[in-house]
Design a protein around this motif. Sequence first.
Motif, PDB file in Angstrom:
ATOM      1  N   ASN A  64     -48.875  26.838   3.894  1.00  0.00           N
ATOM      2  CA  ASN A  64     -48.389  27.790   4.899  1.00  0.00           C
ATOM      3  C   ASN A  64     -46.876  27.630   5.070  1.00  0.00           C
ATOM      4  OD1 ASN A  64     -47.562  28.811   7.516  1.00  0.00           O
ATOM      5  ND2 ASN A  64     -49.733  29.035   7.990  1.00  0.00           N
ATOM      6  N   PRO A  65     -46.092  28.692   4.774  1.00  0.00           N
ATOM      7  CA  PRO A  65     -44.629  28.554   4.842  1.00  0.00           C
ATOM      8  C   PRO A  65     -44.099  28.247   6.242  1.00  0.00           C
ATOM      9  CG  PRO A  65     -45.256  30.832   4.395  1.00  0.00           C
ATOM     10  CD  PRO A  65     -46.503  30.015   4.328  1.00  0.00           C
ATOM     11  N   GLU A  66     -44.721  28.771   7.275  1.00  0.00           N
ATOM     12  CA  GLU A  66     -44.275  28.484   8.642  1.00  0.00           C
ATOM     13  C   GLU A  66     -44.558  27.027   9.006  1.00  0.00           C
ATOM     14  OE1 GLU A  66     -42.758  28.529  12.427  1.00  0.00           O
ATOM     15  OE2 GLU A  66     -42.364  29.837  10.723  1.00  0.00           O
ATOM     16  N   VAL A  67     -45.711  26.525   8.591  1.00  0.00           N
ATOM     17  CA  VAL A  67     -46.049  25.128   8.855  1.00  0.00           C
ATOM     18  C   VAL A  67     -45.104  24.211   8.074  1.00  0.00           C
ATOM     19  CG1 VAL A  67     -47.857  23.369   8.708  1.00  0.00           C
ATOM     20  CG2 VAL A  67     -48.433  25.685   9.449  1.00  0.00           C
ATOM     21  N   CYS A  68     -44.714  24.618   6.857  1.00  0.00           N
ATOM     22  CA  CYS A  68     -43.721  23.847   6.083  1.00  0.00           C
ATOM     23  C   CYS A  68     -42.400  23.750   6.846  1.00  0.00           C
ATOM     24  CB  CYS A  68     -43.455  24.514   4.734  1.00  0.00           C
ATOM     25  SG  CYS A  68     -44.650  24.097   3.482  1.00  0.00           S
ATOM     26  N   ARG A  69     -41.973  24.865   7.408  1.00  0.00           N
ATOM     27  CA  ARG A  69     -40.732  24.874   8.185  1.00  0.00           C
ATOM     28  C   ARG A  69     -40.840  23.883   9.345  1.00  0.00           C
ATOM     29  NH1 ARG A  69     -38.764  26.267  12.570  1.00  0.00           N
ATOM     30  NH2 ARG A  69     -40.586  27.345  13.368  1.00  0.00           N
ATOM     31  N   GLN A  70     -41.976  23.932  10.048  1.00  0.00           N
ATOM     32  CA  GLN A  70     -42.194  23.021  11.173  1.00  0.00           C
ATOM     33  C   GLN A  70     -42.230  21.568  10.700  1.00  0.00           C
ATOM     34  OE1 GLN A  70     -45.784  24.443  13.010  1.00  0.00           O
ATOM     35  NE2 GLN A  70     -44.811  26.326  13.748  1.00  0.00           N
ATOM     36  N   HIS A  88     -43.555  23.450  -0.296  1.00  0.00           N
ATOM     37  CA  HIS A  88     -44.433  24.596  -0.046  1.00  0.00           C
ATOM     38  C   HIS A  88     -45.174  24.915  -1.328  1.00  0.00           C
ATOM     39  CE1 HIS A  88     -45.203  29.028   0.003  1.00  0.00           C
ATOM     40  NE2 HIS A  88     -45.873  28.612   1.059  1.00  0.00           N
TER      41      HIS A  88
END
Length: 120
Positions: A64-70, A88
Motif C-alpha cells: 500500500n503506497p500510503e502505508v509506505c509513506r507512513q 513499496h
Amino acid sequence: MCVGVGGGGGGDEQVGLAAWRDAIMRNASVFDGKVVLDVGCGVGILSMLAARAGASKVIALETNPEVCRQARAVVADNGLGDVITVVHGDVSSAELPVKQVCLRCGVRCVFGLGCVCVSR
C-alpha cells in the motif's frame, strides 16, 4: 535475511505487540548483524524491533503506497532510517536492495529455525 510475517487486525494489538517485542528482544542474537525482510510491514513496528535487536539492515516491504509513506515517516521519526529501508511492492516482484535473501517466516525467524536461501 530473515523474513518476518506480522499478523494484523483482530484482538488486542498491544498484547500481540508486547509478545513480539519480548520474543524478538529475548532472541536478539538471531537478528544481530543480519539482514531482515519484513513482508507486509505496515507502519514498520516489527521492522523497528528487528533494527533495535541488532539487525544490520531491515527491508520493510509494503504493497500500500500510503502505508509506505507512513512507514517511512515513522522510521525517520524513530531515527532508524540508516538501518530500515521501506520498499513499496509485492514480495513476488519488488526490487530488493540485496542479491540474496535467506527466508525465515514468523516465529521461526525469532527462534532461528528453518532457512531457505534464494538468489536473484
